[in-house]
Motif scaffolding. Sequence first.
Motif, short mmCIF file in Angstrom:
data_model
loop_
_atom_site.label_atom_id
_atom_site.label_comp_id
_atom_site.label_asym_id
_atom_site.label_seq_id
_atom_site.Cartn_x
_atom_site.Cartn_y
_atom_site.Cartn_z
N GLU A 41 42.85 -15.81 28.02
CA GLU A 41 41.21 -15.75 28.06
C GLU A 41 40.80 -14.80 26.90
O GLU A 41 39.43 -14.90 26.80
CB GLU A 41 40.70 -15.27 29.28
CG GLU A 41 40.80 -13.93 29.65
CD GLU A 41 42.37 -13.26 30.10
OE1 GLU A 41 42.54 -12.21 30.91
OE2 GLU A 41 43.17 -14.18 30.18
N GLU A 44 38.25 -16.51 24.44
CA GLU A 44 36.69 -16.63 25.06
C GLU A 44 36.07 -15.49 25.44
O GLU A 44 34.79 -15.24 25.13
CB GLU A 44 36.89 -17.30 26.33
CG GLU A 44 35.79 -17.93 27.21
CD GLU A 44 36.03 -18.65 28.43
OE1 GLU A 44 35.20 -18.60 29.25
OE2 GLU A 44 37.07 -18.92 28.53
N VAL A 45 36.61 -14.39 25.79
CA VAL A 45 35.91 -13.21 25.91
C VAL A 45 35.49 -12.46 24.96
O VAL A 45 34.37 -11.91 24.87
CB VAL A 45 37.23 -12.17 26.61
CG1 VAL A 45 36.58 -10.49 26.78
CG2 VAL A 45 37.49 -12.56 27.91
N GLN A 48 32.39 -14.31 23.91
CA GLN A 48 31.11 -13.61 24.88
C GLN A 48 30.63 -12.47 24.37
O GLN A 48 29.65 -12.23 24.40
CB GLN A 48 31.67 -13.75 26.31
CG GLN A 48 32.03 -14.87 27.01
CD GLN A 48 32.65 -14.79 28.35
OE1 GLN A 48 32.65 -13.72 28.81
NE2 GLN A 48 33.34 -15.77 28.95
N LYS A 145 41.65 -8.08 34.43
CA LYS A 145 41.05 -9.05 33.77
C LYS A 145 40.20 -8.89 32.60
O LYS A 145 39.13 -8.04 32.91
CB LYS A 145 40.18 -10.09 34.76
CG LYS A 145 41.00 -10.36 35.77
CD LYS A 145 40.01 -11.20 36.89
CE LYS A 145 40.75 -11.84 37.96
NZ LYS A 145 40.01 -12.58 39.13
N SER A 147 38.08 -10.76 31.31
CA SER A 147 36.60 -11.21 31.53
C SER A 147 35.74 -10.33 32.38
O SER A 147 34.39 -10.57 32.05
CB SER A 147 36.79 -12.38 32.46
OG SER A 147 37.41 -12.14 33.85
N PRO A 150 32.94 -8.07 29.20
CA PRO A 150 31.47 -8.81 29.22
C PRO A 150 30.63 -8.46 30.38
O PRO A 150 29.52 -8.15 30.25
CB PRO A 150 31.58 -10.08 28.88
CG PRO A 150 33.16 -10.32 28.46
CD PRO A 150 33.81 -9.25 29.20
#
Length: 213
Positions: A41, A44-45, A48, A145, A147, A150
């Motif tokens: 991930e 993608e993070v 963001q 995580k 994620s 953000p």
Amino acid sequence: MPDDLIRQVTQLQQDGNTTMIIKKGDQYIGIIGVMDVPRSEAAEVLQQLKEKGIKKMIMLTGDNQRVADAVARQIGLTEAKGDLLPEEKVSAINQLRKQENKLAMIGDGVNDAPAMAKSTVGIAMGAAGSDVALETADIALMGNKLSLLPFAIGLSRKSKAIIRQNLIISLGMVAILIPLTILDIANIGPAVAAHEGSTLVLVMNVLRLLAYK
């Protein structure tokens, strides 16, 4: 080392591997190449974070510089600084603080703790972080995580906005009620009721954070 072995090691390092050479007596018998693989991930993070206005993202690592560069290319980091000892990470943070207004350091290990202490905000990966990192950090993400990063930034910005709103509402109410009461335009009873009512408004405004996603 033999020239062919040097070439193999060089090629492995250029591909982003950290190499270990195995030797038995006077004979070289093997090479082990290992590479840190970015989390699935991570890219993608980072995207963001860019969308949230984070323009510079730098990795500080003790790994080989070529490894750091390879990981940076894969996930879209702005820059990577490799071959760093813990004290060199602190020096890098001090240098960055001279260039940037605010600086957040994210880490999870003992080696990251001194650098986190020198940053504007230290963020520890809670589930995977060492006790030292958790104690040093200003924020601990309670989960392993990326994620959550953000989310934490967005929540902190939302909290700051609500604090600002509440200050305006609170001070505005005081600025209105005090003159009205002093000038005997409003009785003390309705003024107190209005003040307490504004307190309920402030509480309800803060509770909006529970619905933040």
